[in-house]
Scaffold this active site. Structure first.
Site, PDB file in Angstrom:
ATOM      1  N   PRO A   1       0.793  -1.234   0.000  1.00 13.36           N
ATOM      2  CA  PRO A   1       0.000   0.000   0.000  1.00 13.36           C
ATOM      3  C   PRO A   1       0.825   1.284   0.000  1.00 13.36           C
ATOM      4  O   PRO A   1       1.833   1.383   0.696  1.00 13.36           O
ATOM      5  CB  PRO A   1      -0.827  -0.118   1.288  1.00 13.36           C
ATOM      6  N   ASN A   2       0.356   2.219  -0.806  1.00 13.89           N
ATOM      7  CA  ASN A   2       0.899   3.583  -0.884  1.00 13.89           C
ATOM      8  C   ASN A   2       2.229   3.686  -1.637  1.00 13.89           C
ATOM      9  O   ASN A   2       2.734   4.796  -1.815  1.00 13.89           O
ATOM     10  CB  ASN A   2       1.034   4.220   0.516  1.00 13.89           C
TER      11      ASN A   2
ATOM     12  N   ARG B   1       4.246  11.162  -1.828  1.00 14.56           N
ATOM     13  CA  ARG B   1       4.118  10.742  -0.439  1.00 14.56           C
ATOM     14  C   ARG B   1       5.392  11.071   0.373  1.00 14.56           C
ATOM     15  O   ARG B   1       6.468  10.544   0.076  1.00 14.56           O
ATOM     16  CB  ARG B   1       3.926   9.231  -0.492  1.00 14.56           C
TER      17      ARG B   1
ATOM     18  N   TYR C   1      10.642   9.182   1.791  1.00 15.93           N
ATOM     19  CA  TYR C   1      10.683   8.176   0.712  1.00 15.93           C
ATOM     20  C   TYR C   1      11.346   8.674  -0.567  1.00 15.93           C
ATOM     21  O   TYR C   1      11.494   7.908  -1.523  1.00 15.93           O
ATOM     22  CB  TYR C   1       9.256   7.684   0.419  1.00 15.93           C
TER      23      TYR C   1
ATOM     24  N   ASN D   1       8.211  -5.351  -1.160  1.00 16.21           N
ATOM     25  CA  ASN D   1       8.102  -4.278  -0.177  1.00 16.21           C
ATOM     26  C   ASN D   1       6.648  -4.291   0.290  1.00 16.21           C
ATOM     27  O   ASN D   1       5.767  -3.731  -0.372  1.00 16.21           O
ATOM     28  CB  ASN D   1       8.457  -2.923  -0.781  1.00 16.21           C
TER      29      ASN D   1
ATOM     30  N   ALA E   1       3.182  -0.878   4.674  1.00 18.44           N
ATOM     31  CA  ALA E   1       2.645  -0.917   6.044  1.00 18.44           C
ATOM     32  C   ALA E   1       2.285  -2.339   6.484  1.00 18.44           C
ATOM     33  O   ALA E   1       2.328  -2.650   7.683  1.00 18.44           O
ATOM     34  CB  ALA E   1       1.428  -0.009   6.147  1.00 18.44           C
TER      35      ALA E   1
ATOM     36  N   GLU F   1      13.254  -8.835   0.991  1.00 22.75           N
ATOM     37  CA  GLU F   1      12.400  -7.733   1.450  1.00 22.75           C
ATOM     38  C   GLU F   1      13.140  -6.411   1.212  1.00 22.75           C
ATOM     39  O   GLU F   1      14.346  -6.325   1.472  1.00 22.75           O
ATOM     40  CB  GLU F   1      12.160  -7.936   2.947  1.00 22.75           C
TER      41      GLU F   1
ATOM     42  N   HIS G   1      12.876  -2.124   1.837  1.00 24.03           N
ATOM     43  CA  HIS G   1      12.236  -0.911   2.364  1.00 24.03           C
ATOM     44  C   HIS G   1      13.005   0.292   1.856  1.00 24.03           C
ATOM     45  O   HIS G   1      14.239   0.333   1.984  1.00 24.03           O
ATOM     46  CB  HIS G   1      12.186  -0.921   3.891  1.00 24.03           C
TER      47      HIS G   1
ATOM     48  N   ARG H   1      13.235   4.465  12.560  1.00 30.25           N
ATOM     49  CA  ARG H   1      11.913   5.094  12.618  1.00 30.25           C
ATOM     50  C   ARG H   1      11.127   4.620  13.859  1.00 30.25           C
ATOM     51  O   ARG H   1      11.708   4.175  14.818  1.00 30.25           O
ATOM     52  CB  ARG H   1      11.176   4.826  11.294  1.00 30.25           C
TER      53      ARG H   1
END
Ligand code: DQA
Length: 143
Positions: A9-10, A17, A22, A73, A76, A97, A99, A106
């Protein structure tokens, strides 16, 4: 060799964003980087993005017998989705994976990754180049 890049998502909102976190590259820029990497590596790479957990689970299931590696990725869903973890375990396809941001530095809720419990490698904080690094890793190991 055939790889599948899955974004959660996103990720389609890249560039718009939270660019301070990002970066300024758009989702189209990310797809262009994946295309360039596939041409350089001489491998087929398909891509999929969804804002829906079940659609990601369906896509991982459909990858069974069709792909040699997955770059994911989960966005969320990284921090919540046992379903995505279980789907990766079910198909047992080598997975990395990615990110874009450095999740380690974070919020506390970003410190857990359920899909990461299956993935053999995690690349974080490298911006969209992390996807290229994941593809190169899978090609060098399994190509
Ligand atoms: C992300 C990090 C996640 O915590 C966040 O929810 C995202 C993107 C990243 O690429 O840095 O949506 O996966």
């Amino acid at each position: 060799m055939k790889l599948l890049v899955i974004n959660g998502p996103n990720i389609n909102m890249l560039g718009i964003r939270e660019p301070g976190i990002y970066g300024k590259n758009s989702y189209a820029d990310l797809l262009a980087l994946i295309e360039k990497t596939s041409l350089e590596a001489g491998i087929q790479i398909d891509h999929f993005q969804s804002n829906h957990e079940g659609a990601i689970v369906d896509t991982i299931q459909a990858a069974y017998g069709a792909y040699d590696g997955i770059v994911i990725n989960p966005a969320a869903y990284t921090h919540t989705s046992v379903a995505i973890l279980d789907a990766l375990k079910a198909v047992s396809i080598p997975a990395v994976e990615v990110h874009i941001s450095d999740v380690d530095s974070r919020e506390a809720f970003r410190q857990v990754s359920y899909p990461g419990m299956y993935c053999e490698k995690t690349i974080k904080g490298q911006g969209i180049d992390g996807y290229r690094q994941a593809i190169v890793y899978l090609q060098e190991k399994y190509g």
